[in-house]
Design a protein around this motif. Sequence first.
Motif, PDB file in Angstrom:
ATOM      1  N   ILE A  15       0.863  -1.176   0.000  1.00  0.00           N
ATOM      2  CA  ILE A  15       0.000   0.000   0.000  1.00  0.00           C
ATOM      3  C   ILE A  15       0.902   1.230   0.000  1.00  0.00           C
ATOM      4  N   THR A  16       0.605   2.160  -0.908  1.00  0.00           N
ATOM      5  CA  THR A  16       1.381   3.400  -1.015  1.00  0.00           C
ATOM      6  C   THR A  16       0.437   4.572  -0.799  1.00  0.00           C
ATOM      7  N   THR A  17       0.832   5.471   0.084  1.00  0.00           N
ATOM      8  CA  THR A  17       0.051   6.679   0.317  1.00  0.00           C
ATOM      9  C   THR A  17       0.841   7.886  -0.167  1.00  0.00           C
ATOM     10  N   PHE A  18       0.122   8.917  -0.527  1.00  0.00           N
ATOM     11  CA  PHE A  18       0.735  10.161  -0.987  1.00  0.00           C
ATOM     12  C   PHE A  18       0.012  11.301  -0.290  1.00  0.00           C
ATOM     13  N   SER A  19       0.776  12.158   0.389  1.00  0.00           N
ATOM     14  CA  SER A  19       0.174  13.247   1.147  1.00  0.00           C
ATOM     15  C   SER A  19       1.110  14.447   1.175  1.00  0.00           C
ATOM     16  N   SER A  50       2.329  16.024   3.870  1.00  0.00           N
ATOM     17  CA  SER A  50       3.322  16.038   4.951  1.00  0.00           C
ATOM     18  C   SER A  50       3.650  14.617   5.394  1.00  0.00           C
ATOM     19  N   LYS A  51       4.785  14.477   6.077  1.00  0.00           N
ATOM     20  CA  LYS A  51       5.192  13.158   6.580  1.00  0.00           C
ATOM     21  C   LYS A  51       4.159  12.612   7.556  1.00  0.00           C
ATOM     22  N   GLU A  52       3.726  13.461   8.464  1.00  0.00           N
ATOM     23  CA  GLU A  52       2.781  13.028   9.490  1.00  0.00           C
ATOM     24  C   GLU A  52       1.462  12.593   8.874  1.00  0.00           C
ATOM     25  N   ALA A  53       0.975  13.353   7.898  1.00  0.00           N
ATOM     26  CA  ALA A  53      -0.299  13.007   7.252  1.00  0.00           C
ATOM     27  C   ALA A  53      -0.178  11.690   6.498  1.00  0.00           C
ATOM     28  N   SER A  54       0.956  11.458   5.858  1.00  0.00           N
ATOM     29  CA  SER A  54       1.166  10.224   5.109  1.00  0.00           C
ATOM     30  C   SER A  54       1.219   9.018   6.048  1.00  0.00           C
ATOM     31  N   THR A  55       1.924   9.146   7.157  1.00  0.00           N
ATOM     32  CA  THR A  55       2.005   8.070   8.145  1.00  0.00           C
ATOM     33  C   THR A  55       0.648   7.839   8.802  1.00  0.00           C
ATOM     34  N   SER A  56      -0.050   8.916   9.115  1.00  0.00           N
ATOM     35  CA  SER A  56      -1.376   8.818   9.724  1.00  0.00           C
ATOM     36  C   SER A  56      -2.369   8.143   8.780  1.00  0.00           C
ATOM     37  N   LEU A  57      -2.289   8.489   7.495  1.00  0.00           N
ATOM     38  CA  LEU A  57      -3.168   7.878   6.504  1.00  0.00           C
ATOM     39  C   LEU A  57      -2.930   6.372   6.426  1.00  0.00           C
ATOM     40  N   MET A  58      -1.680   5.947   6.469  1.00  0.00           N
ATOM     41  CA  MET A  58      -1.373   4.520   6.427  1.00  0.00           C
ATOM     42  C   MET A  58      -1.974   3.800   7.633  1.00  0.00           C
ATOM     43  N   GLN A  59      -1.881   4.417   8.796  1.00  0.00           N
ATOM     44  CA  GLN A  59      -2.445   3.811  10.004  1.00  0.00           C
ATOM     45  C   GLN A  59      -3.968   3.753   9.929  1.00  0.00           C
ATOM     46  N   SER A  70      -8.944   0.903   9.620  1.00  0.00           N
ATOM     47  CA  SER A  70     -10.261   0.854   8.986  1.00  0.00           C
ATOM     48  C   SER A  70     -10.490  -0.470   8.269  1.00  0.00           C
ATOM     49  N   TYR A  71      -9.451  -0.954   7.563  1.00  0.00           N
ATOM     50  CA  TYR A  71      -9.580  -2.244   6.870  1.00  0.00           C
ATOM     51  C   TYR A  71      -9.838  -3.363   7.876  1.00  0.00           C
ATOM     52  N   ASN A  72      -9.036  -3.405   8.931  1.00  0.00           N
ATOM     53  CA  ASN A  72      -9.195  -4.466   9.926  1.00  0.00           C
ATOM     54  C   ASN A  72     -10.569  -4.411  10.587  1.00  0.00           C
ATOM     55  N   THR A  73     -11.095  -3.209  10.809  1.00  0.00           N
ATOM     56  CA  THR A  73     -12.426  -3.054  11.394  1.00  0.00           C
ATOM     57  C   THR A  73     -13.499  -3.531  10.419  1.00  0.00           C
ATOM     58  N   LYS A  74     -13.388  -3.128   9.157  1.00  0.00           N
ATOM     59  CA  LYS A  74     -14.376  -3.527   8.153  1.00  0.00           C
ATOM     60  C   LYS A  74     -14.404  -5.038   7.951  1.00  0.00           C
ATOM     61  N   PRO A  79       1.617  -5.668   9.160  1.00  0.00           N
ATOM     62  CA  PRO A  79       2.783  -5.117   8.463  1.00  0.00           C
ATOM     63  C   PRO A  79       3.937  -6.115   8.427  1.00  0.00           C
ATOM     64  N   LEU A  80       4.645  -6.136   7.294  1.00  0.00           N
ATOM     65  CA  LEU A  80       5.831  -6.982   7.140  1.00  0.00           C
ATOM     66  C   LEU A  80       7.067  -6.117   7.335  1.00  0.00           C
ATOM     67  N   GLY A  81       7.846  -6.392   8.333  1.00  0.00           N
ATOM     68  CA  GLY A  81       9.078  -5.642   8.556  1.00  0.00           C
ATOM     69  C   GLY A  81       8.803  -4.194   8.925  1.00  0.00           C
ATOM     70  N   THR A  82       9.833  -3.402   8.826  1.00  0.00           N
ATOM     71  CA  THR A  82       9.685  -1.974   9.106  1.00  0.00           C
ATOM     72  C   THR A  82       9.784  -1.200   7.797  1.00  0.00           C
ATOM     73  N   ALA A  83       8.885  -0.272   7.645  1.00  0.00           N
ATOM     74  CA  ALA A  83       8.861   0.544   6.428  1.00  0.00           C
ATOM     75  C   ALA A  83       9.795   1.738   6.594  1.00  0.00           C
ATOM     76  N   PRO A  84      10.435   2.165   5.508  1.00  0.00           N
ATOM     77  CA  PRO A  84      11.263   3.378   5.594  1.00  0.00           C
ATOM     78  C   PRO A  84      10.379   4.607   5.818  1.00  0.00           C
ATOM     79  N   GLU A  85      10.993   5.676   6.223  1.00  0.00           N
ATOM     80  CA  GLU A  85      10.277   6.932   6.439  1.00  0.00           C
ATOM     81  C   GLU A  85       9.665   7.420   5.120  1.00  0.00           C
TER      82      GLU A  85
END
Length: 184
Positions: free
Chosen positions: A104-108, A110-119, A124-128, A143-149
Motif C-alpha cells: 500500500i502506497t500513500t501520498f500526502s 506532509s510526513k505526518e499526514a502520510s504516516t497517519s493515513l497509512m495507520q 479501517s480495513y481491519n475493522t471492516k 505489516p511486514l518488517g519496518t517501512a522506511p520513512e
Amino acid sequence: MELKDYLKILRKNATFVLILMLFGAVIAILVTVKIPSGYKYSKTFFIKPGVEANNTEAFFVQEKTRNFTDTAQAIIESADFKTEVMNSGESISVKKLAPQVLQITTFSKSKEASTSLMQKIQDSYNTKVAALEVSNQKSTLQPLGTAPEPAFTKANKIVFVTAGLLAGAAMAIFAISLKTYFKV
C-alpha cells in the motif's frame, strides 16, 4: 539519398522542427506543474488469516486467505473506503505483490499526514473485515518488517522538458519524412 540531402531537408524545415520542439517543451512544463509534490509512503502487508485452525483445516484456511487477497485489494481501492480514510490532496494505491501480500502506497502533503493515513487504512480495513462474515473469512492486515520513512517526491522539470523537446523533434522529423516521401 545521401546524408547531405537529409541535412538540406532538415535545414529547409528548421523552423517547423523548432516550433514542434517548443510545443513539446511547453506541454512538458504544463504537465510538470500539474503533477503534485508531497510525501510518498509505502508499506508491505501480509493478509493474516483471522481463524486459528488445526492441522487438517490449516490448508483450507490458508487457501481461503490467499483467494481473499484480490478482495482485500478491491476493498482498499473502493471509492467508499477511500472517502472514509482520505482527506483532500491525499491518494492511495494498492499493489498485489504475491498471494497474501499487498503493498500500500500513500501520498500526502506532509510526513505526518502520510504516516497517519497509512495507520487509518490499516485500522479501517481491519475493522471492516472483522465486521464481514464471508464464510468465516476474518483476515487482518499485518505489516511486514519496518517501512522506511516517507520520502518527498516531486517531478523533475529538467527531465520532463528534455523529454518534451525530444518528443517534439521526433514528431517534426517524422512529419518531414512523411512530407518528403509523399512529395506533398
